[in-house]
Enzyme design. Sequence first.
Site, short mmCIF file in Angstrom:
data_model
loop_
_atom_site.label_atom_id
_atom_site.label_comp_id
_atom_site.label_asym_id
_atom_site.label_seq_id
_atom_site.Cartn_x
_atom_site.Cartn_y
_atom_site.Cartn_z
N ARG A 113 0.80 -1.22 0.00
CA ARG A 113 0.00 0.00 0.00
C ARG A 113 0.83 1.28 0.00
O ARG A 113 0.32 2.35 -0.33
CB ARG A 113 -1.02 -0.04 1.13
CG ARG A 113 -2.08 -1.13 0.82
CD ARG A 113 -3.09 -1.33 1.92
NE ARG A 113 -2.54 -1.80 3.17
CZ ARG A 113 -2.36 -3.08 3.47
NH1 ARG A 113 -2.69 -4.03 2.64
NH2 ARG A 113 -1.85 -3.42 4.64
N GLU A 126 5.46 -11.14 14.15
CA GLU A 126 4.93 -11.73 15.38
C GLU A 126 5.42 -13.17 15.53
O GLU A 126 5.82 -13.60 16.60
CB GLU A 126 3.40 -11.68 15.35
CG GLU A 126 2.78 -12.08 16.66
CD GLU A 126 1.27 -11.92 16.66
OE1 GLU A 126 0.65 -12.27 17.69
OE2 GLU A 126 0.70 -11.48 15.63
#
Length: 183
Positions: free
Chosen positions: A70, A107
């Site tokens: 993006r 993560e």
Amino acid sequence: MEESKGKEDPRIARISSSIRIIPDFPKPGIMFQDITTLLLDPKAFKDTIDLFVERYKDKKISVVAGIEARGFIFGPPIALAIGAKFVPMRKPRKLPGKVISEEYSLEYGTDKIEMHVGAVQEGERALVVDDLIATGGTLCAAIRLLERVGVTVVECACVIELEELKGREKLSDKPLFVLVSST
């Protein structure tokens, strides 16, 4: 650290209201910030680009580095408007030429960001652009990659900041400019 543009500019409210929140996407517990609805609103999209251009037009930036994917939406119009080149920062094995890469933590595990060798030159001044800062890992990797080849990162710019994930803190001394904060 640079703070958000603030509510004093009426364009911020339009931008904020054009971002759709999708609960539990891509997994339960995530409140996904969907910028595709911002892109469907030409006024909000233009306001977003204009706010960044107004901020960066006089900062002698020669490179706008956009983070996949993006950052590729917001980076090119900013680069064109301020007279800078656009450099895509991509996921591994997406660029066809010789690349340099920087690993960063996720993560669960790690990922890499890459750019073409020779896309930037030592001494250039860069703006790093993405749609959103969450934990800050991707922005930090982009900064490290640019600095490794002698580029000065002037600032990072994101449309949205997820403040609760404290990504801003990972940027250390690098300024971050965001238009909309989401908590």
